[in-house]
Design a protein around this motif. Structure first.
Motif, PDB file in Angstrom:
ATOM      1  N   ASP A   9      13.546   5.961  14.505  1.00 19.37           N
ATOM      2  CA  ASP A   9      14.643   5.757  13.560  1.00 19.37           C
ATOM      3  C   ASP A   9      14.426   4.570  12.643  1.00 19.37           C
ATOM      4  OD1 ASP A   9      14.961   3.925  15.610  1.00 19.37           O
ATOM      5  OD2 ASP A   9      17.031   4.445  16.053  1.00 19.37           O
ATOM      6  N   VAL A  10      13.659   3.580  13.088  1.00 18.30           N
ATOM      7  CA  VAL A  10      13.478   2.371  12.278  1.00 18.30           C
ATOM      8  C   VAL A  10      12.114   1.741  12.563  1.00 18.30           C
ATOM      9  CG1 VAL A  10      14.639   0.892  13.988  1.00 18.30           C
ATOM     10  CG2 VAL A  10      14.560   0.169  11.581  1.00 18.30           C
ATOM     11  N   ILE A  11      11.506   1.245  11.509  1.00 20.39           N
ATOM     12  CA  ILE A  11      10.271   0.453  11.617  1.00 20.39           C
ATOM     13  C   ILE A  11      10.466  -0.786  10.757  1.00 20.39           C
ATOM     14  CG2 ILE A  11       7.804   0.317  11.105  1.00 20.39           C
ATOM     15  CD1 ILE A  11       7.613   3.317  11.557  1.00 20.39           C
ATOM     16  N   THR A  12      10.112  -1.936  11.306  1.00 23.71           N
ATOM     17  CA  THR A  12      10.277  -3.204  10.617  1.00 23.71           C
ATOM     18  C   THR A  12       8.921  -3.861  10.413  1.00 23.71           C
ATOM     19  OG1 THR A  12      12.418  -3.484  11.702  1.00 23.71           O
ATOM     20  CG2 THR A  12      11.422  -5.450  10.725  1.00 23.71           C
ATOM     21  N   PHE A  13       8.684  -4.308   9.193  1.00 27.32           N
ATOM     22  CA  PHE A  13       7.476  -5.066   8.872  1.00 27.32           C
ATOM     23  C   PHE A  13       7.895  -6.465   8.455  1.00 27.32           C
ATOM     24  CE2 PHE A  13       6.170  -0.672   8.154  1.00 27.32           C
ATOM     25  CZ  PHE A  13       4.960  -0.636   8.836  1.00 27.32           C
ATOM     26  N   ASP A  14       7.406  -7.456   9.179  1.00 28.63           N
ATOM     27  CA  ASP A  14       7.720  -8.854   8.899  1.00 28.63           C
ATOM     28  C   ASP A  14       6.661  -9.406   7.955  1.00 28.63           C
ATOM     29  OD1 ASP A  14       8.413 -11.525   8.897  1.00 28.63           O
ATOM     30  OD2 ASP A  14       8.574 -11.675  11.084  1.00 28.63           O
ATOM     31  N   ASN A  15       7.075  -9.834   6.774  1.00 30.14           N
ATOM     32  CA  ASN A  15       6.156 -10.372   5.775  1.00 30.14           C
ATOM     33  C   ASN A  15       6.305 -11.879   5.599  1.00 30.14           C
ATOM     34  OD1 ASN A  15       5.415  -7.673   5.261  1.00 30.14           O
ATOM     35  ND2 ASN A  15       7.068  -7.456   3.781  1.00 30.14           N
ATOM     36  N   ALA A  16       7.070 -12.522   6.459  1.00 37.52           N
ATOM     37  CA  ALA A  16       7.360 -13.953   6.310  1.00 37.52           C
ATOM     38  C   ALA A  16       6.229 -14.812   6.857  1.00 37.52           C
ATOM     39  CB  ALA A  16       8.658 -14.299   7.024  1.00 37.52           C
ATOM     40  N   ASP A  17       5.979 -15.905   6.159  1.00 31.31           N
ATOM     41  CA  ASP A  17       5.004 -16.900   6.618  1.00 31.31           C
ATOM     42  C   ASP A  17       5.681 -18.041   7.355  1.00 31.31           C
ATOM     43  OD1 ASP A  17       2.809 -15.557   5.491  1.00 31.31           O
ATOM     44  OD2 ASP A  17       3.159 -16.501   3.536  1.00 31.31           O
ATOM     45  N   ASP A  35       0.799  -1.212   0.000  1.00 32.70           N
ATOM     46  CA  ASP A  35       0.000   0.000   0.000  1.00 32.70           C
ATOM     47  C   ASP A  35       0.837   1.271   0.000  1.00 32.70           C
ATOM     48  OD1 ASP A  35      -1.409  -2.227   0.951  1.00 32.70           O
ATOM     49  OD2 ASP A  35      -2.934  -0.955   1.840  1.00 32.70           O
ATOM     50  N   LEU A  36       2.145   1.157   0.195  1.00 33.68           N
ATOM     51  CA  LEU A  36       2.994   2.334   0.279  1.00 33.68           C
ATOM     52  C   LEU A  36       3.225   2.918  -1.100  1.00 33.68           C
ATOM     53  CD1 LEU A  36       5.599   1.146   2.870  1.00 33.68           C
ATOM     54  CD2 LEU A  36       3.769   2.771   3.214  1.00 33.68           C
ATOM     55  N   GLU A  63       9.855  12.662   8.097  1.00 37.71           N
ATOM     56  CA  GLU A  63       8.429  12.846   7.789  1.00 37.71           C
ATOM     57  C   GLU A  63       7.845  11.622   7.098  1.00 37.71           C
ATOM     58  OE1 GLU A  63       6.327  15.079   8.952  1.00 37.71           O
ATOM     59  OE2 GLU A  63       8.027  15.910  10.039  1.00 37.71           O
ATOM     60  N   TYR A  64       8.591  11.040   6.184  1.00 37.58           N
ATOM     61  CA  TYR A  64       8.123   9.839   5.485  1.00 37.58           C
ATOM     62  C   TYR A  64       7.881   8.710   6.487  1.00 37.58           C
ATOM     63  CZ  TYR A  64       7.911   6.169   1.908  1.00 37.58           C
ATOM     64  OH  TYR A  64       7.515   5.124   1.099  1.00 37.58           O
ATOM     65  N   LEU A  65       8.863   8.492   7.376  1.00 38.42           N
ATOM     66  CA  LEU A  65       8.734   7.408   8.350  1.00 38.42           C
ATOM     67  C   LEU A  65       7.632   7.706   9.361  1.00 38.42           C
ATOM     68  CD1 LEU A  65       9.750   4.647   9.051  1.00 38.42           C
ATOM     69  CD2 LEU A  65      11.512   5.693  10.469  1.00 38.42           C
ATOM     70  N   HIS A  66       7.456   8.963   9.707  1.00 36.09           N
ATOM     71  CA  HIS A  66       6.367   9.345  10.614  1.00 36.09           C
ATOM     72  C   HIS A  66       5.020   8.995   9.991  1.00 36.09           C
ATOM     73  CE1 HIS A  66       3.521  12.349  12.413  1.00 36.09           C
ATOM     74  NE2 HIS A  66       3.970  11.726  13.488  1.00 36.09           N
ATOM     75  N   LYS A  67       4.859   9.260   8.705  1.00 38.47           N
ATOM     76  CA  LYS A  67       3.604   8.910   8.012  1.00 38.47           C
ATOM     77  C   LYS A  67       3.359   7.404   8.038  1.00 38.47           C
ATOM     78  CE  LYS A  67       3.913  12.797   4.828  1.00 38.47           C
ATOM     79  NZ  LYS A  67       4.266  13.183   3.458  1.00 38.47           N
ATOM     80  N   VAL A  68       4.415   6.626   7.816  1.00 37.53           N
ATOM     81  CA  VAL A  68       4.298   5.163   7.877  1.00 37.53           C
ATOM     82  C   VAL A  68       3.890   4.737   9.284  1.00 37.53           C
ATOM     83  CG1 VAL A  68       5.589   2.994   7.752  1.00 37.53           C
ATOM     84  CG2 VAL A  68       5.933   4.748   5.988  1.00 37.53           C
TER      85      VAL A  68
END
Length: 161
Positions: free
Chosen positions: A84-92, A3-4, A67-72
């Motif tokens: 400083d960092v956001i992690t999204f785990d997409n693994a099954d 969606d990004l 600002e980009y990371l704040h929006k996320v």
């Protein structure tokens, strides 16, 4: 993250950056930034995954502005804070690494000054912090934060560049 926004600057030279062949991709969004040592970073991140008995299927780093990371953070995590960092785990599967790691280059620069370390070392710490989350490590309380910091230090010692 499907969606990004999809407009971005990718490091496209596979020989220099090793992004496609290794399942690791580096993207820059809304910030002036050039990643140094991308091939060495790729090898190091793969080594960390191997030590933890995981295979990297797809790992995308998105280097971006505050600002980009704040929006996320607001849109996907409902957190109205800067980080400083956001992690999204997409693994099954628990034995593979598949995810997206967003890094605020501005926040990393600021944190490097605050902690009295080089930008390079702070960037590497944040990059591997995201990988550690994908490996199952948490940092929600003081005890787990201390353990995470020790793991980061251990991983930083695996660098050969």
């Amino acid at each position: 993250m499907s969606d990004l926004p999809t407009e971005h600057n990718e490091f496209e030279d596979e020989d220099d950056f090793g992004s496609e062949s290794h399942g690791i991709e580096f993207i820059v969004e809304e910030v002036e930034f050039e990643l140094a040592d991308a091939q060495d970073l790729t090898s190091w991140i793969e080594r960390v995954a191997e030590v933890h008995e995981h295979e990297i299927v797809q790992l995308t780093y998105i280097f971006c502005s505050d600002e980009y990371l704040h929006k996320v953070n607001v849109e996907y995590l409902d957190h109205d804070t800067y980080t400083d960092v956001i992690t999204f785990d997409n693994a099954d599967d628990a034995d593979i690494i598949e995810g997206d790691i967003f890094v605020s280059v501005e926040r990393v620069r600021e944190n490097a000054v605050i902690h009295g370390v080089t930008f390079r070392d702070e960037l590497h710490r944040v990059m591997i912090h995201g990988v550690l989350h994908l490996l199952g490590y948490a940092d929600k309380d003081l005890l787990s934060q201390t353990a995470m910091r020790k793991k980061e230090d251990d991983c930083l010692l695996l660098r050969t560049f």
